[in-house]
Design a protein around this motif. Structure first.
Motif, PDB file in Angstrom:
ATOM      1  N   VAL A   3     -31.925  -2.903  30.342  1.00  0.00           N
ATOM      2  CA  VAL A   3     -30.547  -2.787  30.829  1.00  0.00           C
ATOM      3  C   VAL A   3     -29.981  -4.193  31.044  1.00  0.00           C
ATOM      4  N   ASN A  42     -24.562  -3.514  32.677  1.00  0.00           N
ATOM      5  CA  ASN A  42     -24.941  -2.096  32.691  1.00  0.00           C
ATOM      6  C   ASN A  42     -24.722  -1.424  31.339  1.00  0.00           C
ATOM      7  N   VAL A  49     -24.444   2.538  30.760  1.00  0.00           N
ATOM      8  CA  VAL A  49     -25.214   3.337  31.709  1.00  0.00           C
ATOM      9  C   VAL A  49     -24.479   3.251  33.043  1.00  0.00           C
ATOM     10  N   THR A 100     -27.247   0.700  37.664  1.00  0.00           N
ATOM     11  CA  THR A 100     -28.545   0.873  36.996  1.00  0.00           C
ATOM     12  C   THR A 100     -29.251  -0.472  36.862  1.00  0.00           C
ATOM     13  N   TYR A 101     -28.502  -1.507  36.514  1.00  0.00           N
ATOM     14  CA  TYR A 101     -29.081  -2.855  36.484  1.00  0.00           C
ATOM     15  C   TYR A 101     -29.365  -3.289  37.911  1.00  0.00           C
ATOM     16  N   ASN A 102     -30.598  -3.672  38.194  1.00  0.00           N
ATOM     17  CA  ASN A 102     -31.010  -4.012  39.558  1.00  0.00           C
ATOM     18  C   ASN A 102     -31.483  -5.455  39.705  1.00  0.00           C
ATOM     19  N   LYS A 137     -34.921  -4.165  34.021  1.00  0.00           N
ATOM     20  CA  LYS A 137     -34.942  -2.713  34.141  1.00  0.00           C
ATOM     21  C   LYS A 137     -35.060  -2.073  32.765  1.00  0.00           C
ATOM     22  N   VAL A 186     -35.194   1.355  30.355  1.00  0.00           N
ATOM     23  CA  VAL A 186     -34.797   2.755  30.247  1.00  0.00           C
ATOM     24  C   VAL A 186     -35.354   3.309  28.939  1.00  0.00           C
ATOM     25  N   ASP A 221     -34.083   7.275  32.874  1.00  0.00           N
ATOM     26  CA  ASP A 221     -34.790   6.327  33.724  1.00  0.00           C
ATOM     27  C   ASP A 221     -36.261   6.364  33.333  1.00  0.00           C
ATOM     28  N   LEU A 252     -29.808   9.437  32.608  1.00  0.00           N
ATOM     29  CA  LEU A 252     -28.774   8.532  33.095  1.00  0.00           C
ATOM     30  C   LEU A 252     -27.477   8.642  32.292  1.00  0.00           C
ATOM     31  N   HIS A 270     -19.163   6.054  34.183  1.00  0.00           N
ATOM     32  CA  HIS A 270     -20.178   5.043  34.476  1.00  0.00           C
ATOM     33  C   HIS A 270     -19.609   3.852  35.233  1.00  0.00           C
ATOM     34  N   ARG A 325     -22.935   4.691  41.544  1.00  0.00           N
ATOM     35  CA  ARG A 325     -23.660   5.859  42.044  1.00  0.00           C
ATOM     36  C   ARG A 325     -24.322   5.592  43.385  1.00  0.00           C
TER      37      ARG A 325
END
Length: 226
Positions: free
Chosen positions: A28, A32, A43, A47-49, A53, A55, A69, A76, A95, A99
């Motif tokens: 990711v 995102n 996504v 989602t990008y942390n 990451k 997927v 995920d 996702l 998106h 979230r």
């Protein structure tokens, strides 16, 4: 047993595909999105942390690009596969909403119902890590239980669940009911045990006034002395 059941089995005409065998992984990006065959696909925001990451990506027979995920298996995103162009950004407008923001506020709200807010935060975040797909349902069940009880029982249930590593809403609700019932019994006291004795319906007052005969001590001395 197998020979008996074999007669009832039917042949499978379609190939059964599993996620692990038919999917590949993608990293990711900070915006995102992921790259897939020359195009970018979005996504959900958040989602990008900040890490690499990963997927899982799978293409269906209907040319749908499914993004999961890689750790939890949660779906996702789903996009129509772009087949005839390169360098395109395939976007899902939903998106653009974070979230995680709504969940964070929900956790804050539920944790605020306990005396030890910090401890409640830790507990709810642990549930979120273990059941990310069902975190809203988990929070809703815990919130319902807390609303229908009192603070003392809620705090006791929280402490019990953390002590025994019970990180599910059903476990919390069961513990909450136990402490509520226990508290109710302490307030009402033990139930009276029915007596097997029967009271006399009529009492003879003359018998109540009667006094036993009292002898002198010398009488007993003569009897003992022979």
């Amino acid at each position: 047993m197998y020979a008996f059941e074999k007669a009832y089995l039917r042949p499978v005409h379609k190939k059964i595909e599993t996620l692990s065998k038919s999917s590949i992984t993608r990293t990711v990006r900070k915006d995102n999105t992921i790259w897939y065959e020359g195009n970018r696909y979005t996504v959900p925001l958040g989602t990008y942390n900040g890490t690499d990451k990963q997927v899982a990506v799978r293409v269906t027979r209907e040319n749908k690009l499914l993004i999961y995920d890689d750790e939890t298996g949660e779906l996702l995103a789903e996009h129509a596969l772009c087949l005839h162009k390169k360098g395109e950004l395939i976007r899902n407008n939903n998106h653009g909403r974070d979230r995680a923001k709504g969940i964070k506020e929900y956790i804050d709200h539920v944790a605020g119902q306990f005396t030890n807010v910090e401890q409640a935060h830790f507990y709810l975040e642990e549930i979120r890590k273990r059941k990310p797909r069902y975190i809203r349902d988990q929070l809703q069940a815990i919130m319902k239980g807390v609303t229908e009880s009192n603070t003392e029982s809620s705090d006791q249930a929280l402490a019990y669940c953390m002590k025994h590593s019970l990180y599910r809403a059903t476990d919390f609700v069961n513990a909450l009911r136990y402490f509520m019932d226990k508290q109710a019994q302490q307030q009402t006291g033990p139930e009276p045990v029915p007596s097997s004795l029967r009271l006399l319906t009529r009492v003879d007052t003359a018998k109540l006034k009667a006094k036993p005969q009292i002898r002198d001590f010398e009488t007993y001395q003569r009897i003992l002395g022979g």
